[in-house]
Design a protein around this motif. Sequence first.
Motif, PDB file in Angstrom:
ATOM      1  N   THR A  23      -6.966   5.842  -5.222  1.00 50.05           N
ATOM      2  CA  THR A  23      -6.897   4.525  -4.584  1.00 50.05           C
ATOM      3  C   THR A  23      -5.875   4.505  -3.452  1.00 50.05           C
ATOM      4  O   THR A  23      -6.087   3.845  -2.438  1.00 50.05           O
ATOM      5  CB  THR A  23      -6.559   3.430  -5.615  1.00 50.05           C
TER       6      THR A  23
ATOM      7  N   GLN B  11      -7.365   6.151  -0.461  1.00 54.31           N
ATOM      8  CA  GLN B  11      -8.417   5.327   0.141  1.00 54.31           C
ATOM      9  C   GLN B  11      -7.872   4.050   0.775  1.00 54.31           C
ATOM     10  O   GLN B  11      -8.633   3.224   1.271  1.00 54.31           O
ATOM     11  CB  GLN B  11      -9.469   4.979  -0.916  1.00 54.31           C
TER      12      GLN B  11
ATOM     13  N   LYS C  54       0.811  -1.222   0.000  1.00 49.56           N
ATOM     14  CA  LYS C  54       0.000   0.000   0.000  1.00 49.56           C
ATOM     15  C   LYS C  54       0.842   1.269   0.000  1.00 49.56           C
ATOM     16  O   LYS C  54       0.293   2.365  -0.049  1.00 49.56           O
ATOM     17  CB  LYS C  54      -0.932   0.002   1.215  1.00 49.56           C
TER      18      LYS C  54
ATOM     19  N   GLU D  98      -6.200   1.523  -0.642  1.00 51.37           N
ATOM     20  CA  GLU D  98      -6.194   0.301  -1.445  1.00 51.37           C
ATOM     21  C   GLU D  98      -4.764  -0.200  -1.640  1.00 51.37           C
ATOM     22  O   GLU D  98      -3.813   0.580  -1.666  1.00 51.37           O
ATOM     23  CB  GLU D  98      -6.818   0.565  -2.820  1.00 51.37           C
TER      24      GLU D  98
ATOM     25  N   MET E 227      -2.168   1.968 -10.008  1.00 52.33           N
ATOM     26  CA  MET E 227      -2.779   2.737  -8.927  1.00 52.33           C
ATOM     27  C   MET E 227      -3.176   4.114  -9.440  1.00 52.33           C
ATOM     28  O   MET E 227      -2.826   4.515 -10.551  1.00 52.33           O
ATOM     29  CB  MET E 227      -1.792   2.907  -7.780  1.00 52.33           C
TER      30      MET E 227
END
Length: 339
Positions: free
Chosen positions: A319, A322, A199, A324, A315
């Motif tokens: 994202t 958030q 991430k 993800e 990505m």
Amino acid sequence: MITRTGRYTLLFDQHPMAAGFAAVVGKKEGEGPLARQFDKIFEDTKLGQETWEKAESAMQEQAVHLALDKASISPQQVDYVLAGDLINQCTSSIFGLRSLDIPFLGLFGACSTMALSLGLAGLLVESGAAGTCAAVTSSHFCTAERQFRFPLEYGGQRPPTSQWTATASGCAVITPSTNGGGPQIAGVTFGRMVDMGIKDANNMGAAMAGAASATIVDFLNDTGKKPEDFDMILTGDLGQVGSDLMQQLLSRENVELGTHYADCGLLIYDRQTQDVHAGGSGCGCSAAVVCSYIMNLLKTGGMKNVLFVGTGALMSPMTVQQGESIPGIAHAVWLKSAY
């Protein structure tokens, strides 16, 4: 004729070729180990434009014109231009290539876009759907940092896992291989998305390593080839962190690349003298390395077979914000010398 071999790989009987290719880069890239390979080095990161985004568009336009000139092909003779970049809605490609009046196929594969565009261009030419295609992509350190991380004025500390987005563009003009001895495309393996659960937007190498490993294994299994059948297996752009992780993953599959392995992000800069942390990245990184150093060697017979595995982190700023994870993708293009 196109032959599917195994589950994922397409082989080209006629071997479409790069009739012309070119790479243009910024000042930092021009201070690296491959400086003499590039067609043009810009000292001004804005290329005389008002914004960095306009500079990236201008850089991509120059790469296309240089490649076309070297191939002695006019824009009117090109059936499709396949292009993409890192900026929202392929902004750099759209505004850089709109004046060419060529049917435009916009692509997004993140840093894998050069491999994606080369593979698709080869597919179009081999199938007879096109006679000539231009495959091109670009990136710019300032445009990418502003979109994906922080404003440059923020002056944020970059962690050791981070990579330096190359200010660069590369283009290859793909035609049938009936004339000339340009580098040839022998086949392509379009990759599957692999999510390593990463991430951290400052650790792209780790996010892409699993996809690179999977695509290399898929290609070798489909074709029955071994790493030693290639002068080089080239990823782009894992940097040092991703390269180390990918080779650990390959070892679990009993695949050892050894001295046959290189990475575009580790070739374009000198990590000892240039402050790039884990290495280079960005669409333009592998594009500039492949459309100069690699294709020059293939054109002269200095190398016979190269497996170019373009890697990308799929990505967006949204994202990441958030929370993800970042899926990786890798596309393999088998490049051959005509000699």
